[in-house]
Design a protein around this motif. Sequence first.
Motif, PDB file in Angstrom:
ATOM      1  N   ARG A  86       0.794  -1.257   0.022  1.00 22.39           N
ATOM      2  CA  ARG A  86       0.109  -0.067  -0.080  1.00 22.39           C
ATOM      3  C   ARG A  86       0.790   1.252  -0.170  1.00 22.39           C
ATOM      4  NH1 ARG A  86      -5.425  -1.078  -1.023  1.00 22.39           N
ATOM      5  NH2 ARG A  86      -6.075   0.989   0.195  1.00 22.39           N
ATOM      6  N   HIS A  87       2.180   1.211   0.003  1.00 22.60           N
ATOM      7  CA  HIS A  87       3.033   2.265  -0.129  1.00 22.60           C
ATOM      8  C   HIS A  87       2.723   3.140   1.234  1.00 22.60           C
ATOM      9  CE1 HIS A  87       4.323   0.992  -4.040  1.00 22.60           C
ATOM     10  NE2 HIS A  87       2.823   0.976  -4.512  1.00 22.60           N
ATOM     11  N   LEU A  88       2.614   2.526   2.157  1.00 23.50           N
ATOM     12  CA  LEU A  88       2.482   3.271   3.590  1.00 23.50           C
ATOM     13  C   LEU A  88       3.753   4.002   4.146  1.00 23.50           C
ATOM     14  CD1 LEU A  88      -0.074   1.062   5.361  1.00 23.50           C
ATOM     15  CD2 LEU A  88      -0.533   3.027   3.484  1.00 23.50           C
ATOM     16  N   HIS A  89       3.766   5.184   4.662  1.00 20.85           N
ATOM     17  CA  HIS A  89       4.908   5.685   5.068  1.00 20.85           C
ATOM     18  C   HIS A  89       4.654   6.152   6.602  1.00 20.85           C
ATOM     19  CE1 HIS A  89       6.690   5.684   1.155  1.00 20.85           C
ATOM     20  NE2 HIS A  89       5.639   6.137   0.617  1.00 20.85           N
ATOM     21  N   PHE A  90       3.974   5.419   7.420  1.00 20.25           N
ATOM     22  CA  PHE A  90       4.018   5.520   8.911  1.00 20.25           C
ATOM     23  C   PHE A  90       4.287   4.259   9.331  1.00 20.25           C
ATOM     24  CE2 PHE A  90      -0.139   5.257   6.956  1.00 20.25           C
ATOM     25  CZ  PHE A  90      -0.992   4.401   7.881  1.00 20.25           C
ATOM     26  N   PRO A  91       4.507   4.170  10.686  1.00 20.85           N
ATOM     27  CA  PRO A  91       4.684   2.970  11.277  1.00 20.85           C
ATOM     28  C   PRO A  91       3.312   2.374  11.611  1.00 20.85           C
ATOM     29  CG  PRO A  91       5.371   4.809  12.710  1.00 20.85           C
ATOM     30  CD  PRO A  91       4.729   5.396  11.551  1.00 20.85           C
ATOM     31  N   LEU A  92       3.224   0.789  11.333  1.00 16.05           N
ATOM     32  CA  LEU A  92       2.281   0.060  11.602  1.00 16.05           C
ATOM     33  C   LEU A  92       2.837  -0.959  12.918  1.00 16.05           C
ATOM     34  CD1 LEU A  92       0.998  -1.090   8.218  1.00 16.05           C
ATOM     35  CD2 LEU A  92       0.222   0.754   9.848  1.00 16.05           C
ATOM     36  N   LEU A  93       2.154  -0.921  14.052  1.00 22.19           N
ATOM     37  CA  LEU A  93       2.675  -1.644  15.319  1.00 22.19           C
ATOM     38  C   LEU A  93       1.979  -2.845  15.335  1.00 22.19           C
ATOM     39  CD1 LEU A  93       3.319   1.374  17.728  1.00 22.19           C
ATOM     40  CD2 LEU A  93       4.541   0.465  16.002  1.00 22.19           C
ATOM     41  N   ALA A  94       2.448  -3.906  15.814  1.00 26.01           N
ATOM     42  CA  ALA A  94       1.921  -5.242  16.207  1.00 26.01           C
ATOM     43  C   ALA A  94       1.401  -5.418  17.496  1.00 26.01           C
ATOM     44  CB  ALA A  94       2.832  -6.323  15.699  1.00 26.01           C
ATOM     45  N   ASP A  95       0.286  -5.346  17.912  1.00 26.58           N
ATOM     46  CA  ASP A  95      -0.308  -5.765  19.074  1.00 26.58           C
ATOM     47  C   ASP A  95      -0.609  -7.164  19.100  1.00 26.58           C
ATOM     48  OD1 ASP A  95      -1.291  -5.260  21.692  1.00 26.58           O
ATOM     49  OD2 ASP A  95      -3.065  -4.169  21.100  1.00 26.58           O
ATOM     50  N   PHE A  96       0.376  -8.006  19.003  1.00 26.09           N
ATOM     51  CA  PHE A  96       0.275  -9.296  18.529  1.00 26.09           C
ATOM     52  C   PHE A  96       0.369 -10.272  19.683  1.00 26.09           C
ATOM     53  CE2 PHE A  96       2.098 -13.167  16.844  1.00 26.09           C
ATOM     54  CZ  PHE A  96       1.008 -13.739  15.996  1.00 26.09           C
ATOM     55  N   GLU A  97       1.092  -9.996  20.677  1.00 25.48           N
ATOM     56  CA  GLU A  97       1.327 -10.784  21.711  1.00 25.48           C
ATOM     57  C   GLU A  97       1.927 -10.208  22.944  1.00 25.48           C
ATOM     58  OE1 GLU A  97       0.930 -13.971  23.882  1.00 25.48           O
ATOM     59  OE2 GLU A  97       0.674 -14.314  21.655  1.00 25.48           O
ATOM     60  N   PRO A  98       1.273 -10.203  23.961  1.00 25.44           N
ATOM     61  CA  PRO A  98      -0.169 -10.775  24.206  1.00 25.44           C
ATOM     62  C   PRO A  98      -1.248 -10.121  23.373  1.00 25.44           C
ATOM     63  CG  PRO A  98       0.402  -9.494  25.976  1.00 25.44           C
ATOM     64  CD  PRO A  98       1.639  -9.511  25.346  1.00 25.44           C
ATOM     65  N   LYS A  99      -2.054 -10.951  22.589  1.00 28.56           N
ATOM     66  CA  LYS A  99      -3.013 -10.397  21.368  1.00 28.56           C
ATOM     67  C   LYS A  99      -3.799  -9.268  21.949  1.00 28.56           C
ATOM     68  CE  LYS A  99      -5.815 -12.070  17.870  1.00 28.56           C
ATOM     69  NZ  LYS A  99      -6.548 -13.028  17.057  1.00 28.56           N
ATOM     70  N   GLY A 100      -3.702  -7.994  21.632  1.00 31.57           N
ATOM     71  CA  GLY A 100      -4.670  -7.192  21.855  1.00 31.57           C
ATOM     72  C   GLY A 100      -4.462  -6.454  23.116  1.00 31.57           C
ATOM     73  N   ALA A 101      -3.310  -6.482  23.923  1.00 28.40           N
ATOM     74  CA  ALA A 101      -3.145  -6.200  25.028  1.00 28.40           C
ATOM     75  C   ALA A 101      -3.055  -4.451  25.074  1.00 28.40           C
ATOM     76  CB  ALA A 101      -1.833  -6.606  25.688  1.00 28.40           C
ATOM     77  N   VAL A 102      -2.584  -3.661  24.153  1.00 30.85           N
ATOM     78  CA  VAL A 102      -2.772  -2.375  24.011  1.00 30.85           C
ATOM     79  C   VAL A 102      -4.092  -1.772  23.589  1.00 30.85           C
ATOM     80  CG1 VAL A 102      -1.675  -0.062  22.686  1.00 30.85           C
ATOM     81  CG2 VAL A 102      -0.229  -2.063  23.545  1.00 30.85           C
ATOM     82  N   ALA A 103      -4.713  -2.641  22.633  1.00 35.24           N
ATOM     83  CA  ALA A 103      -6.096  -2.257  22.343  1.00 35.24           C
ATOM     84  C   ALA A 103      -6.799  -2.331  23.450  1.00 35.24           C
ATOM     85  CB  ALA A 103      -6.468  -3.243  21.253  1.00 35.24           C
ATOM     86  N   ARG A 104      -7.021  -3.243  24.337  1.00 34.42           N
ATOM     87  CA  ARG A 104      -7.718  -3.261  25.573  1.00 34.42           C
ATOM     88  C   ARG A 104      -7.524  -2.126  26.628  1.00 34.42           C
ATOM     89  NH1 ARG A 104      -6.178  -8.908  24.797  1.00 34.42           N
ATOM     90  NH2 ARG A 104      -7.842 -10.183  24.814  1.00 34.42           N
ATOM     91  N   GLN A 105      -6.321  -1.582  26.640  1.00 37.82           N
ATOM     92  CA  GLN A 105      -5.689  -0.607  27.493  1.00 37.82           C
ATOM     93  C   GLN A 105      -6.786   0.653  27.094  1.00 37.82           C
ATOM     94  OE1 GLN A 105      -1.446  -0.903  27.249  1.00 37.82           O
ATOM     95  NE2 GLN A 105      -1.699  -0.611  29.539  1.00 37.82           N
ATOM     96  N   PHE A 106      -6.978   0.769  25.749  1.00 29.61           N
ATOM     97  CA  PHE A 106      -7.476   1.866  25.028  1.00 29.61           C
ATOM     98  C   PHE A 106      -8.950   1.517  24.896  1.00 29.61           C
ATOM     99  CE2 PHE A 106      -3.105   3.054  24.498  1.00 29.61           C
ATOM    100  CZ  PHE A 106      -3.161   4.339  24.340  1.00 29.61           C
ATOM    101  N   GLY A 107      -9.513   0.637  25.491  1.00 24.89           N
ATOM    102  CA  GLY A 107     -10.951   0.193  24.834  1.00 24.89           C
ATOM    103  C   GLY A 107     -11.319  -0.028  23.516  1.00 24.89           C
TER     104      GLY A 107
END
Length: 172
Positions: free
Chosen positions: A95-116
């Motif tokens: 997709r020619h993206l020029h910004f960081p994509l971070l992997a909330d992979f392990e433990p799966k979704g841990a950061v997403a959970r913190q942000f609801g």
Amino acid sequence: MSSLPRPEPAHAPLPPGTPAPDFRLPATPDQTVTLAELRGRPVILAFYPADWSPVCGDQMALYNQLLPEFQRQGAQLIGISVDGVWCHAAFAEQRHLHFPLLADFEPKGAVARQFGAYREHDGVCERALFVIDAQGIVRWSYLSPLGINPGADGILDALSRLPRTGAAEVTP
């Protein structure tokens, strides 16, 4: 005829005024990004369900097109999903993206959970957006339906309302 009540969401994204939880997530197999290291400038966090879904691809491509505007506002854009770093690398290249994509992979979704911003029953991130100010405080958050690209108007409006500081200004 009465309509059926709509179920309430099981959770809500962190509201404005909340200190954003710090995190450390991989951007590549050997590089990590922390929210703390971005302090001093606004940060846009774009949680999304999956790299290769059509809506996610369109959403990330739109944000990529708007990078110059985000940078004029002094903001750093970060994409976050539960996909792994190799999946992110292939997606960003295609997709020619020029910004960081971070992997909330392990433990799966841990950061997403913190942000609801985690869909427990689906095992993916919500389509959630956050604008965090230079001091690390959530100033705007939005939870979009999974099948709808939320666009960038809310992000741009939230950025325009942040106070400008010399540290956050970027020259085009």
